[in-house]
Design an enzyme around this catalytic site. Structure first.
Site, PDB file in Angstrom:
ATOM      1  N   LYS A   1      52.461 -19.207  73.210  1.00 43.95           N
ATOM      2  CA  LYS A   1      53.301 -18.476  74.186  1.00 43.95           C
ATOM      3  C   LYS A   1      54.763 -19.153  74.520  1.00 43.95           C
ATOM      4  O   LYS A   1      54.818 -20.539  74.398  1.00 43.95           O
ATOM      5  CB  LYS A   1      52.358 -18.700  75.560  1.00 43.95           C
ATOM      6  CG  LYS A   1      52.946 -18.044  76.702  1.00 43.95           C
ATOM      7  CD  LYS A   1      51.859 -18.073  77.730  1.00 43.95           C
ATOM      8  CE  LYS A   1      51.929 -19.327  78.630  1.00 43.95           C
ATOM      9  NZ  LYS A   1      53.264 -19.597  79.303  1.00 43.95           N
TER      10      LYS A   1
ATOM     11  N   ASP B   1      51.356 -25.544  79.414  1.00 42.14           N
ATOM     12  CA  ASP B   1      51.997 -26.934  79.526  1.00 42.14           C
ATOM     13  C   ASP B   1      52.030 -27.066  81.106  1.00 42.14           C
ATOM     14  O   ASP B   1      52.474 -28.140  81.458  1.00 42.14           O
ATOM     15  CB  ASP B   1      53.655 -26.438  79.019  1.00 42.14           C
ATOM     16  CG  ASP B   1      54.063 -25.385  80.125  1.00 42.14           C
ATOM     17  OD1 ASP B   1      53.578 -24.717  80.900  1.00 42.14           O
ATOM     18  OD2 ASP B   1      55.346 -25.335  80.153  1.00 42.14           O
ATOM     19  N   SER B   2      51.019 -26.451  81.554  1.00 42.22           N
ATOM     20  CA  SER B   2      50.656 -26.867  82.952  1.00 42.22           C
ATOM     21  C   SER B   2      49.629 -28.402  82.890  1.00 42.22           C
ATOM     22  O   SER B   2      49.698 -28.925  83.717  1.00 42.22           O
ATOM     23  CB  SER B   2      49.632 -25.935  83.679  1.00 42.22           C
ATOM     24  OG  SER B   2      48.601 -25.329  82.792  1.00 42.22           O
TER      25      SER B   2
ATOM     26  N   GLU C   1      53.833 -13.695  85.796  1.00 43.23           N
ATOM     27  CA  GLU C   1      53.406 -14.820  86.856  1.00 43.23           C
ATOM     28  C   GLU C   1      53.936 -14.470  88.018  1.00 43.23           C
ATOM     29  O   GLU C   1      55.374 -14.542  88.134  1.00 43.23           O
ATOM     30  CB  GLU C   1      53.636 -16.184  86.099  1.00 43.23           C
ATOM     31  CG  GLU C   1      53.371 -17.299  87.355  1.00 43.23           C
ATOM     32  CD  GLU C   1      53.402 -18.730  86.849  1.00 43.23           C
ATOM     33  OE1 GLU C   1      53.286 -19.002  85.455  1.00 43.23           O
ATOM     34  OE2 GLU C   1      53.044 -19.610  87.603  1.00 43.23           O
TER      35      GLU C   1
ATOM     36  N   ASP D   1      51.047 -23.301  74.222  1.00 47.18           N
ATOM     37  CA  ASP D   1      52.241 -23.141  75.105  1.00 47.18           C
ATOM     38  C   ASP D   1      53.337 -23.901  74.609  1.00 47.18           C
ATOM     39  O   ASP D   1      53.129 -24.903  74.627  1.00 47.18           O
ATOM     40  CB  ASP D   1      51.571 -23.405  76.524  1.00 47.18           C
ATOM     41  CG  ASP D   1      52.285 -22.600  77.576  1.00 47.18           C
ATOM     42  OD1 ASP D   1      53.406 -21.616  77.181  1.00 47.18           O
ATOM     43  OD2 ASP D   1      52.268 -22.913  78.567  1.00 47.18           O
TER      44      ASP D   1
ATOM     45  N   GLU E   1      58.346 -18.878  77.390  1.00 47.04           N
ATOM     46  CA  GLU E   1      58.852 -18.370  78.538  1.00 47.04           C
ATOM     47  C   GLU E   1      60.076 -17.265  78.448  1.00 47.04           C
ATOM     48  O   GLU E   1      60.758 -18.146  77.470  1.00 47.04           O
ATOM     49  CB  GLU E   1      58.665 -19.434  79.713  1.00 47.04           C
ATOM     50  CG  GLU E   1      57.426 -20.001  80.073  1.00 47.04           C
ATOM     51  CD  GLU E   1      57.859 -21.007  81.022  1.00 47.04           C
ATOM     52  OE1 GLU E   1      58.702 -21.210  81.525  1.00 47.04           O
ATOM     53  OE2 GLU E   1      56.870 -21.500  81.395  1.00 47.04           O
TER      54      GLU E   1
HETATM   55  O1  KIV Z   1      50.921 -23.416  81.544  1.00 50.85           O
HETATM   56  C1  KIV Z   1      50.048 -22.581  81.993  1.00 50.85           C
HETATM   57  O2  KIV Z   1      48.954 -22.997  82.440  1.00 50.85           O
HETATM   58  C2  KIV Z   1      50.637 -21.253  82.118  1.00 50.85           C
HETATM   59  C3  KIV Z   1      49.799 -20.210  83.124  1.00 50.85           C
HETATM   60  C4  KIV Z   1      49.943 -20.265  84.230  1.00 50.85           C
HETATM   61  C5  KIV Z   1      49.940 -19.090  82.444  1.00 50.85           C
HETATM   62  O3  KIV Z   1      51.543 -21.016  81.635  1.00 50.85           O
END
Ligand code: KIV
Length: 292
Positions: free
Chosen positions: A127, A58-59, A196, A97, A129
């Site tokens: 993934k 989600d970056s 992280e 994500d 959080e």
């Molecule tokens: O969204 C992302 O790129 C991440 C990484 C920093 C692990 O969660």
């Protein structure tokens, strides 16, 4: 200076990386490699280079879409980019994500959204959080046969609660909570865990205490694998670079140079040159002029 020769030209298909590969690599003490990607050409290049896993992170919100943080990106935007990545990468384990608010409200909604990553975007896993507060969602998703990667430490979707992008687990009590959360996620069936921005000695300790592989970002060399945001590694994201990033290229500067030269070439009529131009035969041209 790196002594590694790039081997990204191989055309033979690698064996598909699975969650089992992750576990075997941890058992053998072989580091797991992971990078983020959000588009087709990057996914192709990364897959050819032999990365174990690609995270459609989600970056995306920050490094591609230009938002201030990761909170604004939606499920539909994530799926759009995940589809492009899965069209490009055939061997790496693909992880989608889950964006903010796609898994926090109910476990049912979390499962429904996790399923979309596999069904609509060709991802292999998701993934999300958080630790103990997300355990119902993790159990529900894993129970449906969808592999889940956890994410502890600096969890960017909680920046307002954390008070910004700050290292986590620096006090003894915070470290204890992180270790407990790691064990809770392992127990809930997560196949792996991102750590992280946590102190290196804590990340190494947690990695030894759980059987699932840890993937570190800003968490030192004691994790079972490493992940970086590709736009940081390539020097493509110019807003800021976290301390833990190693820049392997400076693509922002390279892009800037290329665009400046292109603009100059067009303005001074050096581009297009003859070799960039398509011609037609004199015969057809004369015929055209006669009838024009
Ligand atoms: O969204 C992302 O790129 C991440 C990484 C920093 C692990 O969660």
């Amino acid at each position: 200076m790196s002594t590694v020769t790039p081997v990204s030209t191989s055309t033979s298909q690698r064996k598909k990386v699975t969650t089992l590969t992750f576990r075997q690599k941890k058992e053998r003490g072989e580091p797991i490699t992971m990078l983020t990607a959000y588009d087709y050409p990057t996914a192709v290049a990364m897959d050819k280079a032999g990365v174990d896993s690609i995270l459609v992170g989600d970056s995306l919100a920050m490094v591609v879409l230009g938002y201030e943080n990761t909170l604004s990106v939606t499920m539909d935007e994530m799926l759009h980019h995940a589809r492009a990545v899965s069209r490009g990468a055939k061997s790496a384990l693909l992880v989608g994500d889950m964006p903010f608010m796609s898994y926090q409200v109910t476990a049912e909604e979390a499962l429904r959204n996790a399923g979309r990553f596999l069904q609509e975007a060709g991802m292999d896993a998701v993934k999300l959080e958080g630790g103990r507060d997300r355990v119902d969602a993790v159990r529900r998703i894993v129970g449906a046969g969808i592999p889940v990667m956890g994410h502890l430490g600096l969890t960017p979707q909680s920046i307002h609660q954390l008070g910004g992008f700050r290292t986590q687990g620096k006090t003894a009590s915070a470290a204890k909570i992180l270790l407990e959360d790691a064990k809770i996620l392992e127990e809930a069936g997560a196949f792996s865990l991102v750590l992280e921005s946590v102190p290196a000695r804590l990340a190494e300790y947690i990695s030894k205490q759980i059987s699932i592989p840890t993937i570190g970002i800003g968490a030192g060399a004691g994790c079972d694998g490493q992940v970086l945001v590709t736009h940081d590694l390539l020097g493509l994201f110019d807003r800021f670079t976290p301390k833990f990033v190693k820049k392997y290229a400076n693509f922002h500067t390279e892009m800037n140079k290329a665009f400046t030269v292109y603009i100059d070439d067009v303005e001074t009529k050096r581009f297009p040159a003859v070799e960039h131009t398509v011609e037609m035969s004199d015969e057809e041209w004369n015929e055209f002029l006669r009838n024009a």
